[in-house]
Design a protein around this motif. Structure first.
Motif, short mmCIF file in Angstrom:
data_model
loop_
_atom_site.label_atom_id
_atom_site.label_comp_id
_atom_site.label_asym_id
_atom_site.label_seq_id
_atom_site.Cartn_x
_atom_site.Cartn_y
_atom_site.Cartn_z
N ALA A 1 8.23 18.60 -5.46
CA ALA A 1 9.62 17.45 -5.73
C ALA A 1 9.39 16.98 -4.17
CB ALA A 1 10.11 18.27 -5.58
N ALA A 2 10.11 15.77 -4.06
CA ALA A 2 10.08 15.44 -3.10
C ALA A 2 11.95 15.03 -2.66
CB ALA A 2 8.92 13.52 -3.22
N VAL A 3 11.95 14.76 -0.86
CA VAL A 3 13.44 14.32 -0.82
C VAL A 3 13.28 13.26 -0.09
CG1 VAL A 3 14.90 15.72 0.97
CG2 VAL A 3 13.45 17.03 -0.43
N ILE A 4 14.00 11.80 -0.92
CA ILE A 4 13.17 11.17 0.05
C ILE A 4 14.51 10.22 0.88
CG2 ILE A 4 13.10 8.27 -0.29
CD1 ILE A 4 10.79 10.59 -1.10
N LEU A 5 14.60 10.36 2.79
CA LEU A 5 15.39 10.36 3.34
C LEU A 5 15.95 8.56 4.06
CD1 LEU A 5 15.36 13.86 4.24
CD2 LEU A 5 17.23 12.53 3.08
N PRO A 6 15.11 8.06 4.73
CA PRO A 6 15.51 7.02 4.85
C PRO A 6 15.50 5.99 4.75
CG PRO A 6 13.24 8.04 5.99
CD PRO A 6 13.47 8.69 4.66
N GLU A 7 16.95 5.33 4.49
CA GLU A 7 17.62 4.80 4.11
C GLU A 7 16.55 3.53 2.66
OE1 GLU A 7 20.97 1.40 5.32
OE2 GLU A 7 21.28 3.28 4.42
N LEU A 8 15.80 2.58 3.92
CA LEU A 8 14.43 1.56 2.91
C LEU A 8 14.06 2.39 2.10
CD1 LEU A 8 13.96 -0.26 5.93
CD2 LEU A 8 15.78 -0.96 4.35
N GLU A 9 13.25 4.27 2.22
CA GLU A 9 12.72 4.52 0.84
C GLU A 9 13.91 5.18 0.27
OE1 GLU A 9 8.76 6.76 2.69
OE2 GLU A 9 10.72 7.01 4.05
N VAL A 10 14.85 5.17 0.09
CA VAL A 10 15.73 5.44 -1.05
C VAL A 10 15.71 4.37 -1.85
CG1 VAL A 10 18.09 6.35 -1.38
CG2 VAL A 10 17.12 7.18 0.37
N MET A 11 15.76 3.16 -1.27
CA MET A 11 16.08 2.12 -2.16
C MET A 11 15.14 1.77 -3.22
SD MET A 11 18.79 1.36 -1.77
CE MET A 11 18.83 -0.60 -2.44
N GLU A 12 13.71 1.45 -2.01
CA GLU A 12 12.24 1.58 -2.28
C GLU A 12 12.09 2.75 -3.90
OE1 GLU A 12 9.30 0.25 -3.77
OE2 GLU A 12 10.00 -0.92 -2.53
N TRP A 13 11.93 3.73 -3.75
CA TRP A 13 12.18 5.34 -4.69
C TRP A 13 13.67 4.90 -6.28
CZ3 TRP A 13 9.00 9.49 -4.78
CH2 TRP A 13 8.49 9.70 -3.78
N SER A 14 14.69 4.26 -5.86
CA SER A 14 15.09 4.20 -6.51
C SER A 14 15.17 3.28 -7.88
CB SER A 14 16.84 3.91 -5.88
OG SER A 14 17.26 5.42 -5.19
N ASP B 1 0.95 -0.84 -0.27
CA ASP B 1 0.06 -0.02 0.10
C ASP B 1 1.08 1.10 -0.31
OD1 ASP B 1 -2.48 -1.80 -0.03
OD2 ASP B 1 -2.32 -1.52 2.31
N TYR B 2 2.22 1.40 0.16
CA TYR B 2 2.99 1.77 0.30
C TYR B 2 3.18 3.33 -0.90
CZ TYR B 2 7.20 5.23 -0.05
OH TYR B 2 8.20 6.19 0.08
N TRP B 3 2.64 2.63 -1.96
CA TRP B 3 2.96 3.65 -3.79
C TRP B 3 1.72 4.36 -3.38
CZ3 TRP B 3 6.65 6.11 -5.52
CH2 TRP B 3 8.16 5.33 -4.98
N PHE C 1 19.01 3.05 -8.31
CA PHE C 1 19.10 1.96 -7.74
C PHE C 1 20.60 0.36 -7.96
CE2 PHE C 1 18.10 -2.81 -7.10
CZ PHE C 1 17.62 -2.51 -5.39
N SER C 2 21.71 0.86 -9.14
CA SER C 2 22.71 0.02 -8.55
C SER C 2 23.89 1.06 -7.61
CB SER C 2 23.14 -0.33 -10.25
OG SER C 2 23.72 1.08 -10.78
N ILE C 3 23.58 1.70 -7.81
CA ILE C 3 25.31 2.34 -6.76
C ILE C 3 24.25 2.98 -5.13
CG2 ILE C 3 24.56 4.48 -7.07
CD1 ILE C 3 27.44 4.84 -7.03
N ALA C 4 22.80 2.49 -5.41
CA ALA C 4 22.28 2.31 -4.12
C ALA C 4 22.67 1.19 -2.88
CB ALA C 4 20.99 3.32 -4.17
N GLU C 5 22.37 0.46 -4.05
CA GLU C 5 22.80 -0.92 -3.45
C GLU C 5 23.27 -1.30 -2.93
OE1 GLU C 5 20.35 -5.16 -4.62
OE2 GLU C 5 21.13 -4.54 -6.85
#
Length: 353
Positions: free
Chosen positions: A78-91, A62-64, A108-112
């Protein structure tokens, strides 16, 4: 300008918001916040956020649905995504789908890769820019190999996570075994040679293939350090703002290698953490794929990465795209405490006993 900031229960998102509201002169901002915890302090900071929302975790189906609803109904720019898990989800979503609004995120490749300290360390090993390290699982049957490689004095922590998760200075086998037992949620650890020198950070803003802004600082003391056996909580209480181009050079060298390895675009905001050895040689201990909690301290001193970020997302025609390392007055320090604006002053002005 309407900005959505996620994870406002944490100090970093609130620090970003303060950097915009208190220290940016670009535009007036309407800030909207989200968090997954109904007890999150930021959800109720009406003086900082125009409106806040409780949302499902990034792992929820249900997140999205909720995020897109918030963005559409509030006309978010614009959005600023800061928690690591959300960065991963958005990327990850950015790879194959369009995002619901503008956002500055790494591929995503470098974030992961960067959220896994063990993998990052292995890839940078040949550059002689990371400390000697050993990775092991909590179920490892031969912990003596860690001591054989690193000796009797090393730093152990979780391979993932932030705020010094699972971190401790270890000097003997019994201490290591006990530490593994009292951290049941940590499945994999990384042990690294203990470094005696300064704890440094280099902030790096990349945009569309180009490095635009950098700045450096030293973390000296931490908020509520006594509650953590390691003395590190992830929240700096006393730090120094530095002018260190050599440190920036080392960070660039590492990032260039990582971008090439992952085939990722040079895009996103990164905080490269270093620790110096006894001879003053800096080694990278981790690279965050986001801002960190003392973002507002940089902003108070004139290095407003939060403002830079939204100006880029807003296609500000007056933004200077030439590279710039932010420089500070000599001897400039910052003091931070819970729920308080930072104090900037000269270190020579500190009270003496």
């Amino acid at each position: 300008m309407k900005i959505l900031i996620t994870g406002v229960g944490g100090p970093t998102p609130r620090s970003f918001a303060i950097a915009l509201k208190k220290y940016s002169f670009y535009k007036k901002f309407e800030l909207f916040g989200t968090d997954i915890n109904p007890l999150a302090y930021g959800l109720y900071q009406n003086e900082l956020f125009n409106k806040t929302f409780l949302v499902p975790p990034a792992s929820s189906p249900d997140y999205w649905v909720e995020i897109e609803k918030i963005i559409k109904e509030n006309n978010i720019d614009a959005a600023v995504i800061l928690p690591e898990l959300e960065v991963m989800e958005w990327s990850k979503r950015k790879e194959n789908q369009s995002l619901p609004c503008k956002v500055l995120l790494p591929d995503f490749s470098i974030a992961e890769l960067l959220v896994d300290k063990s993998k990052m360390t292995a890839i940078l090993k040949d550059l002689d820019i990371v400390p000697p390290s050993v990775t092991f699982s909590r179920n490892s049957t031969d912990l003596n190999t860690v001591f054989e490689v690193l000796g009797q004095n090393f730093w152990v922590r979780s391979t993932s996570g932030t705020s010094g998760l699972g971190s401790l200075r270890v000097k003997d086998l019994e201490s290591l075994k006990n530490w593994i037992q009292i951290n049941p949620n940590v499945q994999e650890f990384i042990a690294s040679k203990f470094l005696l020198g300064r704890n440094l950070a280099c902030k790096m803003l990349y945009y569309n293939g180009k490095l635009l802004r950098t700045a450096c600082a030293e973390r000296v003391n931490y908020i509520m350090a006594k509650v953590a056996p390691s003395g590190i909580t992830g929240n700096t209480s006393f730090g120094r703002l530095l002018n260190e181009p050599k440190l920036v050079e080392g960070a660039i060298r590492a990032m260039e290698h990582l971008f090439k390895y992952t085939k990722a675009n040079k895009h996103g905001f990164f905080t490269v953490d270093f620790k110096e050895n006894e001879n003053g040689k800096p080694y990278i201990t981790e690279i965050n794929v986001r801002h960190v909690a003392f973002t507002q301290c940089f902003a108070a001193a004139g290095a407003n990465f939060a403002s830079d970020t939204v100006r880029l997302l807003n296609n500000d025609q007056d933004f200077d795209h030439s590279y710039k390392m932010y420089e500070f007055e000599k001897d400039l320090i910052f003091l931070r405490d819970v729920d308080a604006l930072p104090i900037l002053m000269k270190e020579t002005e500190l009270l003496k006993k």
